[in-house]
Scaffold this motif. Structure first.
Motif, short mmCIF file in Angstrom:
data_model
loop_
_atom_site.label_atom_id
_atom_site.label_comp_id
_atom_site.label_asym_id
_atom_site.label_seq_id
_atom_site.Cartn_x
_atom_site.Cartn_y
_atom_site.Cartn_z
N LYS A 315 5.60 -6.41 10.66
CA LYS A 315 5.57 -5.11 11.33
C LYS A 315 4.70 -4.13 10.55
O LYS A 315 4.30 -4.38 9.42
CB LYS A 315 6.98 -4.57 11.49
CG LYS A 315 7.89 -5.49 12.32
CD LYS A 315 9.17 -4.81 12.71
CE LYS A 315 10.02 -4.42 11.52
NZ LYS A 315 11.31 -3.82 11.91
N GLU A 316 4.42 -2.99 11.17
CA GLU A 316 3.57 -1.98 10.54
C GLU A 316 4.13 -1.48 9.22
O GLU A 316 3.39 -1.13 8.31
CB GLU A 316 3.34 -0.81 11.50
CG GLU A 316 2.45 -1.15 12.69
CD GLU A 316 2.16 0.05 13.56
OE1 GLU A 316 2.59 1.18 13.18
OE2 GLU A 316 1.51 -0.10 14.61
N ASP A 317 5.45 -1.44 9.11
CA ASP A 317 6.06 -0.94 7.87
C ASP A 317 6.16 -2.03 6.79
O ASP A 317 6.71 -1.79 5.71
CB ASP A 317 7.44 -0.36 8.15
CG ASP A 317 8.43 -1.39 8.72
OD1 ASP A 317 8.05 -2.58 8.82
OD2 ASP A 317 9.56 -0.99 9.07
N GLY A 318 5.62 -3.23 7.09
CA GLY A 318 5.63 -4.31 6.12
C GLY A 318 6.83 -5.23 6.21
O GLY A 318 6.84 -6.30 5.59
N ASN A 319 7.85 -4.84 6.95
CA ASN A 319 9.00 -5.71 7.15
C ASN A 319 8.64 -6.87 8.09
O ASN A 319 7.65 -6.79 8.83
CB ASN A 319 10.18 -4.92 7.71
CG ASN A 319 10.75 -3.97 6.68
OD1 ASN A 319 10.83 -4.29 5.49
ND2 ASN A 319 11.15 -2.77 7.12
#
Length: 369
Positions: A315-319
């Motif tokens: 995901k965009e947040d790195g998760n």
């Protein structure tokens, strides 16, 4: 290392598993001065090698794997050794190593089986004799360049079914977001050690999470299916109104040309009457449920049904999210895989006609007098 004892009349061949067992001997050929020697049977399983050999420092090596079977008529034959010989020649040429000739390859296989004939499991045991050819550079070199000297070894070891009883129940597979098997124009199409060690860490991490095998997408676009960690990928479509299916397997420069996969393709087309497609397969076809049976295939496992393919999505947040894809009902081995598996195994065991003349040699291999 002491020899593995199989002399007991009550020896249980089906409990061997897929592990190394010491036999009578292996065969070794040496290349020096521009030519191969005649080969020698050696009982000692350890090899003296120079500390600067190119195989140790630069991975100049390749290997292959095939099996011999004691068939229903009592004779010992090898499954498609010519195809494995051609593949190891391709691997040698890619790695700048002196390849064996097909004749030398077959001669070595026959000689090492004859010398270890008692280790060929009996017909009906569900076991076979695994044959491992390995070729590597032995010359001492510090700079990065090809060796001019090589060793070619063929050893054998008895093995039983990779999964007890034949095929396993469907397993879970994972597509890791940050893991690649091979570069688009790299060495993925040849059978060299470097391709396998590159997946050891990711495979270990996946198994800790409950995934026995990894599936890799192409490293350039992360769009097209390549292969599993140590096996080719193939998929089956549902039966049409005539009871026919499509056998679909990837086409890519960076995957190994599996002898098992080639054989299953031929069975699908010429015995079962299915359509066979070797083409690029977008992962979206799995996500959209176009295939109701998927499997990994190779010499060791033959066919491993896959009931679930999970994909990591960053995901965009790195998760990381996990996208799950259930194949068929996720738990049952499909009838198409059963048909393919049984047909191949029956040919290898001599229980049905061998229309493709895969089993070699025709007259079988016998012990030396």
């Amino acid at each position: 290392m002491s020899k593995f004892d199989v002399s007991s009349p009550n020896f249980n061949w089906s409990e061997l598993g897929f592990s190394y067992r010491q036999t009578n001997c292996h065969i070794i050929y040496k290349f020096k001065g521009g030519q191969w020697d005649k080969g020698e049977l050696v009982s000692e399983p350890y090899l003296p090698i120079h500390i600067a050999a190119t195989t140790l420092h630069y991975g100049q090596n390749c290997f292959d794997g095939l099996k011999a079977f004691r068939m229903k008529d009592g004779k010992v034959r090898v499954f498609r050794p010519q195809a494995n010989g051609e593949r190891i020649i391709q691997s040698c040429e890619y790695c700048m190593m002196a390849p064996p000739t097909i004749e030398m390859f077959l001669d070595g296989i026959k000689r090492v089986i004859k010398a270890n004939i008692e280790y060929v499991p009996p017909y009906g045991s569900g076991a076979s004799l695994y044959i491992r050819p390995v070729l590597f550079g032995t010359q001492a070199k510090v700079g990065v360049s090809s060796s001019d000297e090589f060793a070619f070894i063929i050893f054998v070891t008895p093995v039983s079914d990779y999964y007890k009883g034949g095929m396993s129940n469907p397993v879970r597979s994972l597509i890791m977001a940050n893991s690649d098997r091979a570069a688009p124009y790299g060495s993925g199409h040849v059978k060299i050690g470097g391709n396998y060690v590159a997946t050891v860490r990711s495979s270990y991490l996946a198994k800790k999470r409950g995934y026995p095998i990894l599936l890799f997408l192409d490293s350039a676009t992360k769009t097209y299916i390549e292969e599993f960690t140590t096996s080719n990928f193939f998929a089956l479509t549902p039966c049409d109104s005539r009871g026919k299916r499509h056998y679909v397997t990837p086409k890519s420069h960076s995957i190994l040309n599996s002898v098992t996969n080639m054989s299953l393709e031929q069975i699908a087309k010429e015995i079962l009457g299915w359509e066979v497609e070797r083409r690029r397969i977008n992962i979206s076809e799995v996500e959209e449920g176009k295939f109701n049976e998927i499997a990994a295939c190779g010499t060791a496992v033959v066919i491993t049904p896959v009931g679930e393919i999970d994909r990591e999505i960053i995901k965009e947040d790195g998760n990381i999210d996990i996208e799950k894809n259930i194949i068929g009902d996720g738990t049952t081995v499909g009838s198409g895989l059963i048909d393919l598996y049984q047909t191949l195994i029956h040919i290898q065991n001599g229980e049905i006609e061998d229309p493709f003349e895969w089993m070699w040699p025709t007259n079988g291999i016998e012990a030396e007098n």
